[in-house]
Design a protein around this motif. Structure first.
Motif, PDB file in Angstrom:
ATOM      1  N   ALA A  86       1.070  -0.956   0.166  1.00 22.02           N
ATOM      2  CA  ALA A  86       0.102   0.085  -0.036  1.00 22.02           C
ATOM      3  C   ALA A  86       0.667   1.591   0.073  1.00 22.02           C
ATOM      4  O   ALA A  86       0.884   2.462  -1.246  1.00 22.02           O
ATOM      5  CB  ALA A  86      -1.258   0.159   1.308  1.00 22.02           C
ATOM      6  N   ALA A  87       2.171   0.922   0.874  1.00 20.85           N
ATOM      7  CA  ALA A  87       2.591   2.176   0.982  1.00 20.85           C
ATOM      8  C   ALA A  87       3.547   2.585  -0.625  1.00 20.85           C
ATOM      9  O   ALA A  87       3.705   3.801  -1.400  1.00 20.85           O
ATOM     10  CB  ALA A  87       3.408   2.063   2.230  1.00 20.85           C
ATOM     11  N   TRP A  88       4.185   1.017  -1.152  1.00 19.13           N
ATOM     12  CA  TRP A  88       4.437   1.737  -2.037  1.00 19.13           C
ATOM     13  C   TRP A  88       3.890   2.432  -3.352  1.00 19.13           C
ATOM     14  O   TRP A  88       3.991   3.404  -4.116  1.00 19.13           O
ATOM     15  CB  TRP A  88       5.755   0.584  -2.474  1.00 19.13           C
ATOM     16  N   GLU A  89       2.303   1.473  -3.239  1.00 22.87           N
ATOM     17  CA  GLU A  89       1.877   2.060  -4.812  1.00 22.87           C
ATOM     18  C   GLU A  89       0.651   3.461  -4.166  1.00 22.87           C
ATOM     19  O   GLU A  89       0.963   4.473  -4.999  1.00 22.87           O
ATOM     20  CB  GLU A  89       0.132   1.455  -4.215  1.00 22.87           C
ATOM     21  N   ARG A  90       0.812   3.749  -3.107  1.00 26.40           N
ATOM     22  CA  ARG A  90       0.399   5.062  -2.947  1.00 26.40           C
ATOM     23  C   ARG A  90       1.717   6.750  -3.010  1.00 26.40           C
ATOM     24  O   ARG A  90       1.570   7.704  -3.859  1.00 26.40           O
ATOM     25  CB  ARG A  90       0.150   6.058  -0.949  1.00 26.40           C
ATOM     26  N   ALA A  91       3.042   5.475  -3.051  1.00 24.58           N
ATOM     27  CA  ALA A  91       3.939   6.671  -4.083  1.00 24.58           C
ATOM     28  C   ALA A  91       4.213   6.415  -5.295  1.00 24.58           C
ATOM     29  O   ALA A  91       4.768   7.158  -5.848  1.00 24.58           O
ATOM     30  CB  ALA A  91       5.418   6.237  -3.060  1.00 24.58           C
ATOM     31  N   SER A 346      15.033   4.219  -0.907  1.00 21.32           N
ATOM     32  CA  SER A 346      14.951   4.674   0.097  1.00 21.32           C
ATOM     33  C   SER A 346      13.809   3.925   0.252  1.00 21.32           C
ATOM     34  O   SER A 346      13.677   3.745   1.483  1.00 21.32           O
ATOM     35  CB  SER A 346      14.761   5.779  -0.803  1.00 21.32           C
ATOM     36  N   PHE A 347      12.632   3.253  -0.537  1.00 18.94           N
ATOM     37  CA  PHE A 347      11.821   2.556   0.088  1.00 18.94           C
ATOM     38  C   PHE A 347      12.648   1.399   1.112  1.00 18.94           C
ATOM     39  O   PHE A 347      12.089   1.521   1.790  1.00 18.94           O
ATOM     40  CB  PHE A 347      11.059   1.838  -1.108  1.00 18.94           C
ATOM     41  N   ARG A 348      13.661   1.137   1.028  1.00 22.96           N
ATOM     42  CA  ARG A 348      13.929  -0.207   1.601  1.00 22.96           C
ATOM     43  C   ARG A 348      14.472   0.422   2.647  1.00 22.96           C
ATOM     44  O   ARG A 348      14.203  -0.577   3.769  1.00 22.96           O
ATOM     45  CB  ARG A 348      15.557  -0.159   0.828  1.00 22.96           C
ATOM     46  N   VAL A 351      11.260   0.981   5.081  1.00 25.05           N
ATOM     47  CA  VAL A 351      11.712  -0.636   5.527  1.00 25.05           C
ATOM     48  C   VAL A 351      11.999  -1.513   6.403  1.00 25.05           C
ATOM     49  O   VAL A 351      11.299  -2.043   7.466  1.00 25.05           O
ATOM     50  CB  VAL A 351      10.339  -1.257   4.619  1.00 25.05           C
ATOM     51  N   HIS A 352      13.057  -0.700   6.572  1.00 25.01           N
ATOM     52  CA  HIS A 352      14.551  -1.106   7.314  1.00 25.01           C
ATOM     53  C   HIS A 352      13.761  -0.552   9.194  1.00 25.01           C
ATOM     54  O   HIS A 352      13.956  -1.329   9.668  1.00 25.01           O
ATOM     55  CB  HIS A 352      15.193  -0.598   6.795  1.00 25.01           C
ATOM     56  N   ALA A 353      13.769   0.538   8.998  1.00 22.30           N
ATOM     57  CA  ALA A 353      13.318   1.294  10.119  1.00 22.30           C
ATOM     58  C   ALA A 353      12.253   0.948  10.438  1.00 22.30           C
ATOM     59  O   ALA A 353      12.106   0.551  11.932  1.00 22.30           O
ATOM     60  CB  ALA A 353      12.725   2.905   9.904  1.00 22.30           C
ATOM     61  N   ALA A 354      10.903   0.389  10.104  1.00 17.88           N
ATOM     62  CA  ALA A 354       9.512   0.092  10.339  1.00 17.88           C
ATOM     63  C   ALA A 354      10.176  -1.017  11.024  1.00 17.88           C
ATOM     64  O   ALA A 354       9.673  -1.612  12.223  1.00 17.88           O
ATOM     65  CB  ALA A 354       8.681  -0.206   9.213  1.00 17.88           C
ATOM     66  N   LEU A 355      10.878  -2.828  10.366  1.00 17.01           N
ATOM     67  CA  LEU A 355      11.425  -3.666  11.206  1.00 17.01           C
ATOM     68  C   LEU A 355      11.983  -3.201  11.891  1.00 17.01           C
ATOM     69  O   LEU A 355      12.026  -4.747  12.632  1.00 17.01           O
ATOM     70  CB  LEU A 355      11.650  -4.547   9.771  1.00 17.01           C
ATOM     71  N   ALA A 356      13.007  -2.724  12.585  1.00 21.09           N
ATOM     72  CA  ALA A 356      13.166  -2.664  13.176  1.00 21.09           C
ATOM     73  C   ALA A 356      12.639  -2.499  14.762  1.00 21.09           C
ATOM     74  O   ALA A 356      13.101  -2.735  16.368  1.00 21.09           O
ATOM     75  CB  ALA A 356      14.227  -1.465  13.303  1.00 21.09           C
TER      76      ALA A 356
END
Length: 380
Positions: A86-91, A346-348, A351-356
């Motif tokens: 959803a985030a990637w498609e919103r972008a 940038s997306f990676r 998501v890395h921050a969210a996964l942390a």
């Protein structure tokens, strides 16, 4: 020199060579299981699945392989990335199609990079991962996902891949001689509750049995599939496994690996739980019922499975994804692992921050579960 080739059907890869690359006998990675999914209509483009299996060849000999799919959605994966999509498609990006290294519809940990156990296996696993990356980059795909990985797979994924972990509940066989020995290892409250649940089912007067897949006739397989399909439909879920696939589970090597815990009311099959088995483990998969009997789900899906695992001398019983209620019934938390490559830097990073943050929560959850072990002794 190793040559990477991609195949739209697993039947293009030699079955004996594929199976020789498995190191743990996991039935979900068998050529027969994956081929049955494709042959019986469970892998369909309109359901978001296209087979794109990867083989590594040396002088025309298959030396490594990976089950691989081009996915048009995230159904049937059990490692949830809907929020990423959803985030990637919103972008403004196209998240689908993506690549998936996994077993369809099966949240079962096991090898995903099949390379045997020889000295060249680690390097060949790395080559498989590089081939996936090259394919995704060449076709502009958003991402690659490798789900429910075995420990030997993990070193093949470099720092460009994001790590993700979750918790399942597995039952460990501590050398029990029977179900009563298992109960004796639990604390008093858990032992009492299990006995009460089993007594409820006994009072219902159903006939219970565990049968091997190749002992069921065609009509019995039809009944089992109706139970699976009806229960999925009643819960608003998509029953992706076809009747023909269920019937395939009763044939050949799959028939020997498949077991069903069945409940009968007279001559009518009224509930079933379906399992697959390796030489070391029992894997719980699907359940279906047409009757409301207190405790019947736990009886067929858990207690019959535990009894079967003890009889067969299996090391563990993996009953499926999720389910904190399993802890009270003797199943202990076990970590599962996946790796994810997101092509956009940038997306990676986001998501890395969210996964942390997610990892901290999962670590705390797993630690809390261990503090509530159902066993009388914490190290049991």
């Amino acid at each position: 020199m190793l040559e990477a080739r991609f195949h739209p059907r697993i039947e293009e890869l030699p079955a004996a060579a594929w199976d020789a690359l498995r190191t743990d006998g996991n039935p979900f990675l068998s050529h027969a299981f994956l081929a049955a999914l494709e042959r019986t209509g469970c892998i369909r483009e309109d359901w978001g699945w296209q087979a794109h299996h990867l083989g590594l060849y040396e002088d025309e000999r298959l030396v490594a392989a990976a089950p691989l799919y081009v996915k048009g959605n995230s159904h049937g994966e059990f490692v949830f990335d809907w929020s990423w999509a959803a985030a990637w498609e919103r972008a403004g990006g196209d998240y689908y199609p993506k690549l998936l290294n996994a077993v369809p519809y099966s949240p079962v940990p096991g090898p995903r990079l099949l390379a045997g156990d020889g000295p060249q296996a680690p390097q060949r696993r790395e080559t498989l991962v590089r081939a996936m990356r090259q394919l995704a980059d060449a076709h502009g795909l958003s991402s690659i996902h490798a789900n429910f990985l075995a420990p030997d797979d993990l070193p093949a994924f470099d720092g460009q891949w994001l790590a993700r972990s979750d918790v399942q509940f597995h039952w460990p066989n501590r050398g029990y001689g029977g179900f009563d020995d298992f109960l004796a290892a639990l604390n008093h409250k858990k032992r009492k509750n299990i006995r009460q649940e089993r007594a409820q089912v006994a009072r219902a007067g159903l006939r219970l049995e565990v049968r091997r897949g190749d002992s069921l006739g065609a009509d019995e397989w039809r009944q089992a599939h109706r139970l699976y399909e009806g229960t999925f439909d009643a819960k608003g879920n998509h029953a992706a496994l076809t009747r023909d696939f269920f019937r395939a589970l009763g044939e050949g090597e799959l028939g020997a690996a498949t077991h069903l815990a069945l409940a009968w009311e007279g001559e009518r099959m009224v509930a079933m739980a379906l399992f697959l088995q390796s030489g070391e483990a029992l894997y719980g998969r699907y359940w279906g019922s047409r009757v409301e009997v207190p405790g019947l789900h736990f009886e067929l899906c858990y207690y019959q499975g535990i009894e079967h695992a003890i009889r067969a001398g299996l090391q563990r019983f993996e009953p499926g994804a999720q389910g904190e209620h399993k802890l009270a019934r003797g199943f202990l938390p076990v970590r599962t692992h996946s790796r994810h490559y997101l092509a956009d830097g940038s997306f990676r990073k986001a998501v890395h921050a969210a996964l942390a943050r997610e990892a901290e929560a999962v670590d705390a959850y797993a630690a809390d579960l261990l503090e509530h072990s159902p066993y009388a002794h914490r190290d049991a």
